[in-house]
Design a protein around this motif. Structure first.
Motif, PDB file in Angstrom:
ATOM      1  N   MET B 414      35.381  37.633  38.821  1.00  0.00           N
ATOM      2  CA  MET B 414      34.746  36.779  39.838  1.00  0.00           C
ATOM      3  C   MET B 414      34.406  35.403  39.289  1.00  0.00           C
ATOM      4  SD  MET B 414      32.741  39.115  42.493  1.00  0.00           S
ATOM      5  CE  MET B 414      31.160  38.999  41.874  1.00  0.00           C
ATOM      6  N   GLY B 415      33.994  35.336  38.018  1.00  0.00           N
ATOM      7  CA  GLY B 415      33.636  34.041  37.457  1.00  0.00           C
ATOM      8  C   GLY B 415      34.832  33.116  37.397  1.00  0.00           C
ATOM      9  N   HIS B 416      35.951  33.604  36.874  1.00  0.00           N
ATOM     10  CA  HIS B 416      37.140  32.770  36.785  1.00  0.00           C
ATOM     11  C   HIS B 416      37.670  32.433  38.175  1.00  0.00           C
ATOM     12  CE1 HIS B 416      37.603  35.088  32.771  1.00  0.00           C
ATOM     13  NE2 HIS B 416      36.817  34.063  32.624  1.00  0.00           N
ATOM     14  N   ALA B 417      37.488  33.376  39.101  1.00  0.00           N
ATOM     15  CA  ALA B 417      37.929  33.111  40.478  1.00  0.00           C
ATOM     16  C   ALA B 417      37.162  31.935  41.053  1.00  0.00           C
ATOM     17  CB  ALA B 417      37.718  34.342  41.342  1.00  0.00           C
ATOM     18  N   LEU B 418      35.864  31.860  40.739  1.00  0.00           N
ATOM     19  CA  LEU B 418      35.085  30.735  41.266  1.00  0.00           C
ATOM     20  C   LEU B 418      35.594  29.412  40.711  1.00  0.00           C
ATOM     21  CD1 LEU B 418      31.499  32.202  41.259  1.00  0.00           C
ATOM     22  CD2 LEU B 418      32.876  31.558  43.220  1.00  0.00           C
ATOM     23  N   ILE B 421      38.646  28.590  42.699  1.00  0.00           N
ATOM     24  CA  ILE B 421      38.308  28.165  44.055  1.00  0.00           C
ATOM     25  C   ILE B 421      37.759  26.744  44.027  1.00  0.00           C
ATOM     26  CG2 ILE B 421      36.800  28.585  46.016  1.00  0.00           C
ATOM     27  CD1 ILE B 421      36.981  31.505  45.460  1.00  0.00           C
ATOM     28  N   ALA B 422      36.914  26.455  43.025  1.00  0.00           N
ATOM     29  CA  ALA B 422      36.348  25.108  42.963  1.00  0.00           C
ATOM     30  C   ALA B 422      37.444  24.067  42.792  1.00  0.00           C
ATOM     31  CB  ALA B 422      35.345  25.031  41.806  1.00  0.00           C
ATOM     32  N   GLY B 456      42.438  32.227  44.235  1.00  0.00           N
ATOM     33  CA  GLY B 456      41.024  32.305  43.871  1.00  0.00           C
ATOM     34  C   GLY B 456      40.252  33.243  44.773  1.00  0.00           C
ATOM     35  N   LEU B 457      40.495  33.169  46.080  1.00  0.00           N
ATOM     36  CA  LEU B 457      39.749  34.019  47.020  1.00  0.00           C
ATOM     37  C   LEU B 457      40.040  35.492  46.789  1.00  0.00           C
ATOM     38  CD1 LEU B 457      40.066  31.917  50.278  1.00  0.00           C
ATOM     39  CD2 LEU B 457      38.009  32.358  48.960  1.00  0.00           C
ATOM     40  N   LEU B 460      38.442  36.700  43.721  1.00  0.00           N
ATOM     41  CA  LEU B 460      37.020  36.970  43.946  1.00  0.00           C
ATOM     42  C   LEU B 460      36.845  38.404  44.423  1.00  0.00           C
ATOM     43  CD1 LEU B 460      34.483  35.201  43.767  1.00  0.00           C
ATOM     44  CD2 LEU B 460      34.653  34.837  46.206  1.00  0.00           C
ATOM     45  N   VAL B 469      32.285  39.899  36.067  1.00  0.00           N
ATOM     46  CA  VAL B 469      31.944  38.485  36.178  1.00  0.00           C
ATOM     47  C   VAL B 469      31.817  37.971  34.759  1.00  0.00           C
ATOM     48  CG1 VAL B 469      30.351  36.793  37.111  1.00  0.00           C
ATOM     49  CG2 VAL B 469      30.574  39.009  38.205  1.00  0.00           C
TER      50      VAL B 469
END
Lengths: 89, 818
Positions: B414-418, B421-422, B456-457, B460, B469
């Motif tokens: 989830m952390g890398h996904a954020l 996404i950013a 990214g989504l 997540l 995470v």
């Protein structure tokens, strides 16, 4: 105490709603693409969740923890260590 | 599903346009960008085409535009950038004449100014050098004696006697000039030699660099004065000066004359400076006005040239009254083309409107899929592998979701996904401003911004399910495992680890994702391995079955219904009966074996390995079960497995011989009309012509069968990369946390604060660089391979060619790249 079958049913219903009902609300020039995407998302995500749930439903092995970790669990997760246990180890 | 399910229907059209209206009509079509013109004159030499002179005019204008652009760049004047709305249309004939005149005028002005400024600058340099000669020779002529020796000095009287006596006294003459310092020394030696030592040379360096001369860069120069005797020597010295590129200047010997001359030269220098400045201003003004219009001129010239090139594709018909052109148009755009032609006819005030005629053909049309900015990225990914055949089912539609999903299975954190996404959100929100950056690597990432957002989504979501995470788990619903050991067992130091038994420690199944306790467990990998491996095989088999089913869509569209029974059915049966059954066994094993059951054969110790079961199924082998366990999972498994394997083996000769025998059986009836059956499958990649010998057919089918059968195994195993990469990602993440970030927690109080700050910097750089960038690219590549090979080889032909319409947008883009 919630019955064991409630969470999986709830989650399945959620994904079924997304996958079966939501496509009818798709509008716009790319209606077909949107519908296809929503359905595929629902199917793949639900299947992924299902595999994870089934793996843990009947676990064949348990976690191997050190003393430190058990004590942290006792403190943070309210998992008290008692002096005597009802069930044999 | 209309748009992307398969590529669009194309029509071959013939356009009849009046020559007067041709230019305007093509201009309108170019703005629309929906016709791909065919070159009807390809046997004709480029120089013999109809519009050659117009193309030459355009080339000339382009050359002028380029020259003006070069001048602008030399003077560092910026051109304003035109946005899409401000782009001018292609010029009509009146505007063309104006444009030509303007370009010619500007170019001539610039030429003139350049040559003028060159000569002015040369003049200026001469003045400067003369001035430095005059100033630097002060020291040489200080004494009156030398003045008397000056033979250049005009005599007061023409008294022949005075002249005679002057010659007898042996007057010294001199030559003054400027020479490059580096040449001075050999100059001096040369003079010494030719005068046999009878020369007196003085030099005075000019401080500072002199302006550019022929060398093009500032050089050091020096003033010299050479004293000598005699007329002949003077000629020789002058010749040497010419040879060494030394400028000779007339320099009077008397101080008064020199002072006058210096004043004179100074005045002239001031005048020259003013003139040079004014001409520089004028040039600036001309260039600025040109800069304002140049962008528009460039676009207009490019559009003109494109139109004339396209007009050269047209064929003049026999009567010469109209031009005939041919092109491919998507059927949906036919009304648009009609309207564009009508507009063109109206603009050029032609009496007869242009005429469009759809003709039917057997040729394979180009493949065109209408995409928007979201789907175009995925369509590009599929097209990179091979352009879809005409009206073939389009895998890009499903790739929109399956590609990010399979990426996410390998990337789940989830952390890398954020972070992903950013990054994608930044690219998407700033779409307009970033669209103009032309740097190559950035355009690759920018073009895939929607792909990155979806990746990214989904990551997540898979990070939520993997409960990861930045290598830590989150406990939302409460762990399903509880410690049941008593205090003394826990505190006992002789047992470093305690394993929890599911029967007594497991109370509930964590509803969404992996239980957070596993992140703390020592045997986490053993548990996750079995989960992820089964997950990979399940998704792999479903993905491949989906791919095989896509081939049915193709068969129905190309009206090869026999292939459904001869190819699709055996293929899908083979896949389902063997690997679909394996997936079934996985689900069954998950459901039946547990620690709470009373039946010993269903306890964890007796759970059979699915791989061993599968191998024994294929080899008809048996394995001795352990005490109290059963060999099979359910009643009748033995029988079912035998039946499945036998049917699957029957599928092989079915695939191998079915189609060739069918072709052989249906062939003799079609010999008299060989082209008849080939019509609907005009675009079919294999090109099974009716005159192909039977041996070819058999061999091709054998290759297909072997390929398919082997691929079922190899591709299924290939999907295990989903497991491998997600394991690697999770472990790398854990290593970074334990080896890098944890070091910052060793300190306390304020030092700890600073330590964590510094360590966080290192950790975040490594996370973004290794885990997001490198692992991301790696997972992207593996997902791409899974789609191209494992999924698309089951049904994709990819033997088409892309639709390349005549569009000004494309022309301008291509021109910008050059």
């Amino acid at each position: 105490m919630v019955d064991a079958y409630v969470p999986p049913v709830v989650i399945t219903v959620i994904w079924a709603f997304i996958g079966i009902i939501c496509p009818f609300f798709a509008r716009g020039p790319n209606r077909g693409v949107t519908q296809c995407c929503i359905m595929l998302t629902a199917v793949t995500c639900w299947l992924f969740w299902l595999c994870c749930y089934l793996t843990q439903m009947n676990p064949l092995i348990g976690p191997k923890l050190s003393m430190n970790e058990i004590m942290i669990m006792a403190r943070e997760w309210g998992n008290e260590i008692k002096d005597t246990m009802d069930v044999e180890a | 599903m209309g748009d992307m399910f398969r590529s669009e229907k194309m029509a071959l059209v013939q356009l009849y346009v009046q020559p007067e209206a041709a230019y305007a009509s093509i201009a309108e079509l170019g703005e629309m960008g929906c016709v791909q013109f065919r070159d009807l004159n390809d046997q004709v030499n480029a120089f013999q085409r109809r519009y050659v002179s117009e193309v030459r005019r355009c080339d000339e204008m382009e050359r002028r535009v380029r020259y003006i652009e070069g001048q602008l760049r030399k003077d560092d004047i910026k051109m304003p950038h035109l946005s899409a709305e401000q782009e001018p249309a292609a010029p009509n004939p009146r505007e063309i004449i104006d444009l030509e005149a303007q370009l010619e005028k500007t170019e001539n002005e610039l030429h003139e100014m350049s040559s003028n400024s060159a000569s002015l600058n040369a003049n200026f340099r001469h003045m400067q050098e003369l001035k430095s000669v005059l100033e630097n020779t002060e020291g040489f002529f200080s004494s009156q004696e030398i003045m008397n020796l000056d033979s250049n000095r005009p005599m007061e009287s023409d008294d022949p006697a005075a002249l005679q006596s002057a010659a007898q006294r042996g007057q010294l003459s001199f030559v003054a000039g400027v020479i490059k310092l580096e040449r001075f020394f050999s100059f001096e030696r040369m003079l010494w030699r030719i005068s046999r030592g009878n020369i007196f040379l003085r030099r005075n360096d000019i401080s500072g660099l002199c302006e550019d001369d022929e060398a093009g860069h500032p050089v050091l120069k020096t003033v010299f004065v050479a004293f000598f005797q005699g007329e002949q020597l003077k000629q020789r010295i002058k010749k040497v000066c010419v040879g060494y590129h030394a400028e000779v200047y007339p320099c009077p010997s008397s101080a008064a004359e020199r002072a006058d001359m210096i004043k004179d030269v100074n005045m002239r220098i001031e005048d020259l400076k003013m003139v040079i400045n004014q001409s520089a201003d004028h040039r600036n003004r001309v260039l600025s006005t040109a800069a304002k219009h140049l962008a528009r001129w460039t676009i207009m010239v490019k559009k003109m040239k494109a139109i004339y090139h396209t007009l050269n594709y047209f064929n003049p018909d026999v009567t010469g009254k109209c031009l005939i052109g041919e092109g491919w148009v998507p059927v949906r755009d036919l009304p648009t083309v009609q309207q564009a032609l009508a507009r063109g006819a109206k603009i050029s005030e032609s009496s007869i409107p242009a005429f469009m005629n759809v003709i039917s053909t057997n040729e394979q049309p180009p493949t065109f899929t209408r995409t928007n900015k979201f789907t175009s990225g995925f369509q590009n990914l599929i097209d990179s592998y091979g352009m879809a055949s005409y009206r073939e089912v389009n895998p890009a539609l499903y790739t929109c979701i399956t590609f990010p999903f399979l990426f996410a299975v390998m990337f789940g954190d989830m952390g890398h996904a954020l972070v992903l996404i950013a990054f994608a959100a930044f690219l998407i929100i700033k779409e307009r401003q970033l669209a103009s950056i032309k740097e190559e690597i950035f355009t690759i990432f920018f073009g895939g911004r929607y792909i990155i957002l979806l990746m990214g989504l989904f990551s997540l979501y898979t990070g939520l399910i993997y409960n990861d995470v930045f290598s830590k788990s989150i406990n939302i619903f409460g762990s399903g495992w509880q410690n049941q050991y008593n205090t003394s067992t826990v505190i006992d130091h002789s047992t470093p680890y305690l394993t929890m038994r599911p029967k007594i420690s497991n109370f509930k199944t964590y509803p969404v994702g992996v239980d957070p306790i596993w992140q703390l467990a020592d045997n986490k990998i053993i548990f996750l391995n079995t989960f992820k491996m089964k997950l990979s095989i399940i998704f792999g088999v479903f993905h491949m079955i989906f791919g095989v089913c896509m081939s049915v869509v193709n068969f129905i569209h190309y009206k090869k219904y026999a292939s459904i029974i001869l190819e699709f059915v055996p293929q899908v049966l083979f896949l389902l009966l063997l690997f679909g059954y394996m997936v079934f066994m996985m689900f069954f094993k998950w459901a039946t074996y547990n620690d709470n059951s009373t039946d010993q054969s269903l306890s964890p110790g007796c759970a059979p390995s699915i791989l061993i079961l599968f191998i024994n199924m294929m080899l008809f082998g048996h394995q001795e079960p352990l005490d109290g366990c059963k060999e099979y999972m359910f009643e009748g498994q033995d029988m079912i497995q035998t039946v499945f394997v036998i049917v699957a083996v029957i599928c092989i000769p079915w695939m191998l011989l079915g189609k060739p025998l069918y072709i052989k059986a249906t062939r003799p009836k079609q010999l008299p009309a060989p082209n008849h059956a080939a019509a609907p499958s005009g675009g079919h990649g294999h090109g099974h012509g009716d005159n192909e010998p039977m041996s070819e057919v058999y061999i091709q089918q054998a290759i297909h069968t072997i390929e398919y059968v082997l691929s079922t195994i190899s591709h299924t195993a290939s999907y295990l990369r989903l497991w491998a990469l997600s394991l690697a990602h999770a472990q790398l993440s854990e290593v970074l946390w334990n080896m890098v970030f944890s070091n910052g927690f060793g300190f306390s109080d304020y030092t700890g604060c600073i330590a964590v700050f510094i360590v966080f910097g290192a950790w975040s750089v490594l996370t973004v660089g290794i885990l997001v960038l490198i692992e991301g690219l790696s997972a992207f590549l593996h997902t791409l391979r899974l789609h191209w090979v494992e999924f698309m080889s089951k049904f994709y032909e990819g033997a088409g060619y892309a639709f390349a319409p005549f569009s000004f947008k494309q022309v301008l883009e291509d021109g910008g790249e050059n």
